[in-house]
Design an enzyme around this catalytic site. Structure first.
Site, short mmCIF file in Angstrom:
data_model
loop_
_atom_site.label_atom_id
_atom_site.label_comp_id
_atom_site.label_asym_id
_atom_site.label_seq_id
_atom_site.Cartn_x
_atom_site.Cartn_y
_atom_site.Cartn_z
N THR A 237 0.85 -1.19 0.00
CA THR A 237 0.00 0.00 0.00
C THR A 237 0.89 1.24 0.00
O THR A 237 1.91 1.28 0.68
CB THR A 237 -0.96 0.01 1.21
OG1 THR A 237 -1.77 1.20 1.16
CG2 THR A 237 -0.21 -0.02 2.52
N HIS B 221 2.40 -11.72 14.13
CA HIS B 221 3.48 -12.30 14.93
C HIS B 221 3.20 -13.76 15.31
O HIS B 221 4.11 -14.47 15.78
CB HIS B 221 3.69 -11.47 16.21
CG HIS B 221 5.09 -11.47 16.71
ND1 HIS B 221 6.05 -12.37 16.31
CD2 HIS B 221 5.73 -10.66 17.61
CE1 HIS B 221 7.19 -12.14 16.91
NE2 HIS B 221 7.03 -11.10 17.72
#
Length: 405
Positions: A316, A368
């Site tokens: 993006t 994560h």
């Protein structure tokens, strides 16, 4: 003959759509294949074309949510265009506007003590943090209905000036609501973390300045932009750190040996994320041409569900709007997204000396649960290395060949 027009299926997983805009009025004469409505799904806005020519009768209102296969209008094939026959008159009864619940800046408990909210109304008012004592209920004995609560607007305080203080309440499109739902889910359902780095854009700017005119002339107006360099750098880094090119599925990790790169683009209906398929196999020209094709489709409202389905990693570019730094939100079910930002000339240390260079901050947000710190930091460093040494790492020491000149 009367033809029933039904909502076609925009995709396998889509069960309902919302009538965003009728492009014709009740009683209009329409031509076959003429766009008569725009419909929102949770993935895209699509045009609904007339299946035959004739006079149309609408069976759904703007804002209605209708199931795939439901009848939304009728077309009388014996109808005539205006000019050969009198135009049909819209005889639909106009519904009187619904009263909006009044909100008072200062509570007056004694005035409204007789009114009590329904359970549904109380829940909505609690979510809006609005006191029930500030609402005039429209129900029996002043009871506050669910509709009163929906229409209630929090007090904005007592105005001190004479300027306009209009308030507009607009329903979000189905696409925008789905985007909001997915973004909240990404924040709630992933262990999202963001790591940052900075890139010296001098090498890329030097390459672009040297070859962009020849590139555009050679490739029929396709420009040599930053996105092809970033896409190339990302696919190279994904090959080095494949965990970033994977996603969670329950207790399993799904990995991919290909790079379908989602590119976030801004369209008239909001943010779209079309996918560049097998970007790892595309040349600079191939990437730029595909991004241009998808961006034009998004701008013209022609983007399809298939164009935005899938994707293993997202890029993006908030820099086109002036963003200096941000923490992009993962595009689920993907595990990583790279945010680009604006290019600003800043002083940096180069070989012990202060020099001014065009610099860009880059940000990698990642899940994560599946990507460790080593992989995330290593991935972003690999992107930085490729962008700061594009001739060797992205062009194989032969820019003319890489740019197909």
């Amino acid at each position: 003959m009367i033809l029933e027009m039904k909502v076609p299926s925009p995709g396998e997983s889509i069960k309902e759509v919302e009538i965003a805009t009728w492009l014709v009025k009740d009683g209009d004469y329409v031509e076959k294949d003429q766009a008569i409505a725009e419909v929102d799904s949770d993935k895209a806005t699509l045009e609904l074309p007339a299946e035959v020519s004739g006079t149309i009768t609408l069976k759904a209102e703007e804002g209605d949510t209708v199931s795939v296969g439901a009848v939304v209008c009728l077309i009388d094939t014996e109808g005539k265009p205006s000019g050969t026959a009198s135009a049909a008159v819209n005889t639909k009864e106009v519904e009187a506007p619904k009263p909006v619940a009044e909100v008072r800046p200062t509570p007056a408990a004694s005035t409204y003590a007789a009114g009590a909210p329904s359970p549904a109304a109380r829940k909505i008012l609690d979510e809006k943090n609005i006191q029930t004592s500030t609402i005039i209920g429209s129900g029996k004995d002043g009871r506050i209905t669910k509709e009163d609560a929906i229409n209630a607007v929090p007090s904005m305080g007592t105005p001190t000036g004479d300027g306009p203080r209009g308030i507009e309440r607009t329903k979000l499109s189905m696409l925008r609501r789905k985007v909001a739902e997915r973004l909240v889910a990404a924040k709630n359902d992933t262990a999202m973390l963001t790591t940052f780095n900075e890139v010296n854009m001098t090498p890329i700017n030097t390459l672009r300045n040297e070859y962009k005119d020849a590139f555009k002339a050679k490739h029929d107006g396709v420009g040599l932009g930053y996105m092809s360099f970033f896409t190339k750098a990302v696919t190279r880094a994904l090959a080095l750190f494949p965990d970033v090119n994977s996603m969670m599925d329950g207790d399993y990790k799904i990995g991919y040996d290909f790079c379908d790169i989602s590119i976030a683009v801004s369209g008239p209906k909001g943010l779209m994320v079309p996918v560049v398929r097998n970007a790892e196999n595309l040349t600079f020209r191939g990437i730029e041409a595909e991004i241009k094709r998808l961006a034009l489709k998004a701008r013209d409202g022609q983007i399809t569900v298939d164009d935005m389905t899938g994707g293993t990693f997202t890029i993006t570019n908030g820099g086109v709007f002036g963003s200096m730094l941000s923490t992009p939100i993962i595009n689920p079910p993907q595990s990583g997204i790279l945010g680009m930002h604006n290019i600003i000339e800043r002083p940096i240390a180069v070989n012990g000396k202060v020099e001014i260079h065009p610099m860009m901050y880059v940000a990698l947000s990642y899940d994560h649960r599946i990507i460790d710190g080593r992989e995330s930091v290593g991935f972003l460093v690999a992107v930085k290395e490729a962008l700061e040494n594009p001739v060797e790492l992205l062009c194989d020491n032969n820019p003319k060949k890489a740019f197909e000149l």
